[in-house]
Design a protein around this motif. Structure first.
Motif, short mmCIF file in Angstrom:
data_model
loop_
_atom_site.label_atom_id
_atom_site.label_comp_id
_atom_site.label_asym_id
_atom_site.label_seq_id
_atom_site.Cartn_x
_atom_site.Cartn_y
_atom_site.Cartn_z
N LEU A 1 0.85 -1.20 0.00
CA LEU A 1 0.00 0.00 0.00
C LEU A 1 0.88 1.24 0.00
CD1 LEU A 1 -2.81 -0.99 2.50
CD2 LEU A 1 -2.71 -1.27 0.02
N PRO A 2 0.43 2.32 -0.66
CA PRO A 2 1.21 3.56 -0.65
C PRO A 2 1.37 4.08 0.78
CG PRO A 2 -0.58 3.66 -2.27
CD PRO A 2 -0.79 2.42 -1.48
N ILE A 3 2.46 4.80 1.00
CA ILE A 3 2.77 5.30 2.34
C ILE A 3 1.60 6.10 2.95
CG2 ILE A 3 4.34 6.82 3.63
CD1 ILE A 3 5.60 4.22 2.63
N ASP A 4 0.97 6.95 2.12
CA ASP A 4 -0.11 7.78 2.68
C ASP A 4 -1.31 6.94 3.10
OD1 ASP A 4 -0.39 7.29 -0.07
OD2 ASP A 4 -1.86 8.90 -0.30
N ALA B 1 -3.24 2.95 -6.53
CA ALA B 1 -2.33 1.80 -6.46
C ALA B 1 -3.06 0.46 -6.42
CB ALA B 1 -1.44 1.94 -5.22
N LEU B 2 -4.39 0.50 -6.39
CA LEU B 2 -5.18 -0.73 -6.24
C LEU B 2 -6.28 -0.82 -7.28
CD1 LEU B 2 -5.83 -0.82 -2.39
CD2 LEU B 2 -4.29 -2.30 -3.67
N GLY C 1 0.57 -3.09 5.76
CA GLY C 1 1.09 -3.32 4.40
C GLY C 1 -0.03 -3.93 3.57
N ASN C 2 0.24 -5.02 2.94
CA ASN C 2 -0.80 -5.74 2.20
C ASN C 2 -0.34 -7.19 2.14
OD1 ASN C 2 -2.92 -6.45 0.60
ND2 ASN C 2 -2.16 -5.43 -1.25
N PRO C 3 -1.05 -8.14 2.76
CA PRO C 3 -2.36 -8.03 3.40
C PRO C 3 -2.37 -7.11 4.63
CG PRO C 3 -1.34 -10.15 3.93
CD PRO C 3 -0.50 -9.52 2.85
N VAL C 4 -3.57 -6.53 4.87
CA VAL C 4 -3.77 -5.67 6.03
C VAL C 4 -4.44 -6.49 7.11
CG1 VAL C 4 -4.97 -3.62 6.86
CG2 VAL C 4 -4.10 -3.67 4.51
N ASP C 5 -3.89 -6.43 8.33
CA ASP C 5 -4.56 -7.04 9.48
C ASP C 5 -5.04 -5.89 10.35
OD1 ASP C 5 -5.38 -8.30 11.74
OD2 ASP C 5 -3.45 -9.19 12.26
N VAL C 6 -6.34 -5.56 10.22
CA VAL C 6 -6.85 -4.42 10.97
C VAL C 6 -7.03 -4.76 12.44
CG1 VAL C 6 -7.99 -3.31 9.01
CG2 VAL C 6 -9.23 -4.99 10.36
N THR C 7 -6.93 -6.04 12.78
CA THR C 7 -7.12 -6.59 14.14
C THR C 7 -8.59 -6.50 14.55
OG1 THR C 7 -6.82 -4.65 15.55
CG2 THR C 7 -4.81 -5.79 14.78
N GLY C 8 -8.96 -7.36 15.47
CA GLY C 8 -10.36 -7.50 15.86
C GLY C 8 -10.97 -6.24 16.47
N ASN C 9 -10.16 -5.43 17.16
CA ASN C 9 -10.71 -4.27 17.86
C ASN C 9 -11.38 -3.28 16.92
OD1 ASN C 9 -9.66 -5.23 20.27
ND2 ASN C 9 -7.66 -4.29 19.83
N VAL C 10 -10.81 -3.19 15.73
CA VAL C 10 -11.20 -2.13 14.81
C VAL C 10 -12.66 -2.19 14.40
CG1 VAL C 10 -10.85 -1.40 12.41
CG2 VAL C 10 -8.89 -1.68 13.94
#
Lengths: 694, 694
Positions: free
Chosen positions: A336-339, A383-384, A355-364
């Motif tokens: 993923l792009p820095i921004d 970029a996607l 990064g990619n894959p993204v792990d947003v975690t359960g809390n989110v």
């Protein structure tokens, strides 16, 4: 719509010859379906045994009908078919369906019956579907002519549909229909083609390309009998932004034997079919469930998509597994792009991945505002191309509204995978999000769909053959030797080795001195296709003495190994330095016509089957794509600090060979350059040997 | 059973520290499950806030418990974990589960916390599962310690089960459990391993190998931290006829990054994992649905099976598709023997197929006597290992009794695929027949299962390292030059090129004359691993003059390109004739220890990644298998009328290299022969160059 097949596929009136009053008989089942599902046209059962079937008046014979129906369905034995067709034709019937088996698929007697049928159809102009057919259905009008129990077991749609089946097997048609209906997709046409005695696959496909309802075609192909028609129909599909998803049977030897036994079909070359499918942006499928899911995904093809995928999970493990499977299936997971990463990191804890894959975690998932912010960032970055979310059921439920909101704001393609028991699936689907309940099936459908989208963006229509350069040379009809073949190719712009023909040793020595040693000596004869095998090639000759030795040895060997060949002399060429050797060939495929093949020279190419194929015409840019598809392409591209090869020159030569093939008469079976020596960048490419087979 | 992990995985009493009274909290959910599903042992909730939770007395602290429980579950924050473990240990608790995240996966502070925890576990001998763990479940005793909502949503089994999950991810464990229960399979253990601070994957696997209930293990692996332990556990599984089905994450670069971020795991080399799995007859899986179906198939592993499959359909098309998919997946569809074909032809009409795939045609299903005769012929012929029947629902229903009857008479493996709505599925399953409702899933499960059965039949236990031949040579610790490396290998029986060492040009010329020209000249230095790159190799030297030139050029080049290398002299070898060149290498894999790799020499092998790998030891027979696995094997086997290579001699040399690696001290990182020249049959093989890296 005013297509030739209209009376067959969209009949206003139907007669059943051999009608039955029983819904479990082939002469009764379609009449039962027509009456139950509300077909609006006229139905004329014909059977002298009955006065009435399914509440309809039954006629004694076709001649008694009050008017000529569009379509007659023949539920009678093979031997009675053609005489009955003649009577139908006399009555004014325009199209017919023949259920009966016992034709070409059943030995010489059957083949004779089929030829008789074909003759009749040709002469009369009647449209005859089958024989050996399960029948058809137009689900938009509920015009049923198939004896397929699947219409009783699968839930019937309301209103018209946009998915059509077009299969060279009734069983496959029924299996696909069941799966498509299970997903709730409405169907336009249910078509299986039987023996294709008079109407073959491409003509049906052409109809579906024109059909205002059909948007997606699920095809099952054993053999295409009209390659040009298929190409044309696929081009129409492309123009109308419709999509063909095709399963081609017979990709293995055993499979090919089975299709031959099934409908006496010739499976053909799977590499050729594959390259044609790719060129026409047909999705090649492997099984029925995948095809049904692809039909479902095709409903979302207005969303922007492509091969660059972001994978969003609540689990590092699932992210890793999806990354592995997607990349193995040919998709990309770009960083993923820095921004975008910065947006994600605002709410994702350190142990999550941005990064990619993204792990947003359960809390989110408990913070809808942040979930939307993340999805907006992913939906808007250049970029996607696509976003895939994997979440266990209850977590997907919590995010569902956010996903739907963002999907309504951006045209980007979104998919969700949940192997749990999410309750939001229908809501997500209504919001234009693809939803899967199985990881393997998700990958097997998403990967080809997104690659299709990628090609669709890049798609350029197949160019009409360019005006061919005027060749100063007529092709000799009685075969050509190497020098003549090279000369012919040269006239189309293929760079060829300077060669000098000699008919005596002395002459050869004079030529060699003029070219400067080391030289190559080759026998020149239209009768000898494989020179090496008869001792007809001597490489790297250093001086006059060696030339004399080689000349003598060659003549002795040819006399022994090819005593009947007519010898035109010998060819003297300057010995070439290093370079990468390609094989470039063009030949007439029996189905699709002229095809081009490129590969690297040498035995390993054969062992690894590392070749790429394309329909003609082939532009320089196409040639470049073909080379890049080779696994061995790195050898042309500066492998291990070797100088890069002159790929541009190679592409020019390949395109020129394609032109030479296109200009050649049908009697030319094959043109091959072997090898095309590609020197280092800036130094060109050169055909060292060529072969033209008539 | 008296395994070290017994108190963890089969606890007789459990305490929950940080117990909650709410079933939706992690400190409450497992207590709710324990009480609802009837766990028979003692449960001790600990939380000073409560008097009672879920009807159980709640204690203020661990010290107040009436007796020491087998297992303590810690639902408390990361920082409080080790102090609490110390108190548990003081109380006499033998095992603990740590839910808390915030250890090694979360930066330097977390890593320090984990090290502290590891130290404590090591000193105390306490068995600590986790940290960063979802918890476990023993479904045989209903000992629940996991906060996994899947136990509330998936139907709970009655009685013990034989499928165990063992995963390096809680989410994956839950996803697999849901799918396995959906298929109705009962579960033995639900294990996820978290950060594996104290107990790692292999030790759990070892427990499951010993567990009297477990027969099938579904594994999810990011990184194995104890390769030797894994190998040993798999060998125990094999001995007990149990089966590990494993999904390995991180097979792509992106996947590897994801697993590293997930549990700081190092994904390792997928080729190495794959070869180890194959050697240990572990089934490598790609997704969860496939794993669950494989667990179901494993219930039928007592039936005889293997790779040779007969496909029976009522449709030529389906036969072709299944043939294609099965063959692409690595199975065989042998032609049926003539006598079997004769039995089939008695009842199958001409347009049906009696080869393989078999198309019995739709009529046949109405004759149960004949269906049984067909199935008996297929079940009893030596030419087959398995029978797969594809039939639309109602046709399968009509044949079901016949299939069940024949399956009861013969031990052969039978599978049925029906994409319709057969009602006989449960009956068939009870009769020991595998049943699938999807073609793609059927192939993705059947192919690896039948190949596993094939290997299982052929399986020989991994030999203990043979007594090593006494090597006359000690390995030099300060590095070895080529001559020394060849000498070392030679002492184990690797055939090496006769070579003569010279330290002056004159000496080199004397050697060359003795060997007879043409010769090869190579620089000799332990400091130069890649001789070609520094101009340290000259091939095909024809005479004394050329030798002098080459010698001088080599010395000049070395002085310039490797000025600091200690030069031992030059090596003079006789130039070799033609042959096939292999690369044979052995190295220490960081997970599994010494591994051997073979491939054909040259750049294409690298481009096509055509190498095969094996754990040591490697016998001559193993070496033969490794060579046969290469796609380029035909080059050794008389490709295009070339003479066959001396494969037997190559295998001897490969096995000898494996011995040399096994005998080498740990400090030897890698031994490589490149090339091993394999001459034509009967003329042996010879190592032309070798490298030993310390």
């Amino acid at each position: 719509m005013n297509h030739r097949l209209e009376p067959l596929l969209n009949p206003q009136s139907i007669s059943f010859i051999g009608a039955s009053a029983r819904a479990d008989r082939i002469g009764g089942m379609p009449i039962d379906l027509l009456t139950r599902y509300g077909y609006d046209g006229d139905i004329y059962p014909v059977n002298p045994k009955y006065q009435e079937v399914f509440g309809l008046k039954c006629y004694a014979d076709i001649e008694s009908l009050p008017k000529a129906p569009d379509l007659a369905v023949l539920a009678i034995g093979a031997k009675d078919v053609t005489p009955m067709l003649e009577r139908c034709h006399a009555k004014g019937v325009r199209a017919a369906i023949v259920y009966a088996a016992g034709f070409a698929e059943e030995g010489p007697a059957g083949r004779a019956l089929q030829e008789h049928l074909e003759d009749f159809a040709k002469k009369s102009g009647m449209i005859v579907a089958g024989p050996n057919l399960m029948g058809l259905a137009n689900l938009n009008t509920q015009a049923h002519t198939a004896f397929a129990s699947v219409f009783n077991t699968a839930p019937m749609q309301e209103g018209p549909g946009n998915v059509s089946m077009l299969t060279q097997s009734g069983n496959v048609c029924a299996a696909l229909y069941a799966l498509v209906r299970k997903l709730g997709l409405p169907v336009s046409h249910f078509i299986n083609t039987g023996n294709e005695a008079c109407v073959e696959f491409s003509e049906y496909l052409n109809f579906l390309a024109d059909d205002p309802q059909t948007e997606v075609v699920l095809g099952y192909i054993e053999q295409l009998r009209n390659g040009a028609g298929f190409i044309q129909a696929c081009q129409t599909l492309q123009k109308k932004d419709k999509l063909l998803i095709a399963l081609k049977a017979g990709t293995t030897d055993k499979g090919a034997v089975a299709v031959q036994s099934h409908t006496s079909a010739l499976a053909g070359d799977k590499h050729v079919y594959r390259s044609v499918f790719e060129k026409l942006n047909v999705i090649e499928a492997q099984d029925f469930a995948q095809m049904a899911l692809l039909a479902q995904l095709a409903q979302l093809r207005h969303r922007t998509a492509g091969r660059r995928v972001a994978v969003i999970t609540m689990s590092g493990a699932l992210g890793a597994i999806l990354a592995d499977r997607f990349i193995e299936a040919g998709l990309d997971l770009p960083d993923l792009p820095i921004d975008v990463q910065a947006v994600l990191r605002k709410g994702i804890p350190d142990y999550g991945m941005v990064g990619n894959p993204v792990d947003v975690t359960g809390n989110v998932v408990n913070d809808p505002g942040f979930v939307q912010e993340v999805l907006r960032a992913l939906a808007s970055t250049d970029a996607l191309d696509a976003v895939v979310i994997y979440a266990p059921g209850y977590m997907l439920d919590r995010m569902a509204d956010s996903i739907a909101t963002v999907a309504s704001e951006y045209p980007r393609f979104f998919a969700a995978i949940d192997t749990g028991r999410a309750t939001c699936r229908d809501n997500l689907r209504q919001a234009g999000i693809a939803v899967f309940d199985d990881l393997g099936l998700a990958v097997s459908a998403l990967a080809p769909f997104l690659l299709w989208q990628e090609r669709r963006k890049a798609q350029t229509p197949i160019a009409a053959p360019a005006t061919l350069p005027a060749s100063g040379l007529a092709l000799r009809k009685d075969g050509m030797n190497e020098a003549q073949a090279l000369q012919y190719l040269s006239s189309f712009g293929v760079p060829c080795k300077e060669d000098l023909i000699a008919t005596t040793l002395q002459e050869a020595q004079t030529h060699a001195a003029a070219l400067a040693y080391p030289v190559v000596l080759k026998i020149l004869s239209a009768d000898i296709a494989h020179k090496t095998e008869v001792g007809g090639v001597a490489l790297n000759i250093k001086d006059e003495t060696q030339l004399a030795e080689c000349y003598q040895a060659m003549m002795d060997s040819i006399r022994e190994k090819a005593p009947n060949a007519h010898i035109d002399g010998v060819l003297v060429q300057k010995m070439e330095g290093k370079g990468v050797e390609l094989i470039v060939g063009a030949r007439h495929d029996p189905v699709f016509g002229p095809m081009l093949t490129v590969g690297l020279g040498g035995v390993l190419t054969e062992i690894y089957q590392d070749t790429s194929h394309s329909l003609l015409p082939v532009s320089e840019q196409d040639a470049n794509e073909l080379l890049k598809k080779l696994k061995a392409f790195p050898l042309l591209d500066g492998y291990r600090n070797a100088p890069k090869a002159d790929v541009a020159a190679a592409c020019k030569a390949i395109a020129a060979l394609a032109q030479a093939m296109a200009a050649a008469p049908e009697s030319v079976r094959e043109i091959e350059i072997n090898p095309l020596l590609v020197r280092q960048q800036g130094q060109g490419a050169v055909a060292l040997d060529a072969l033209i087979l008539m």
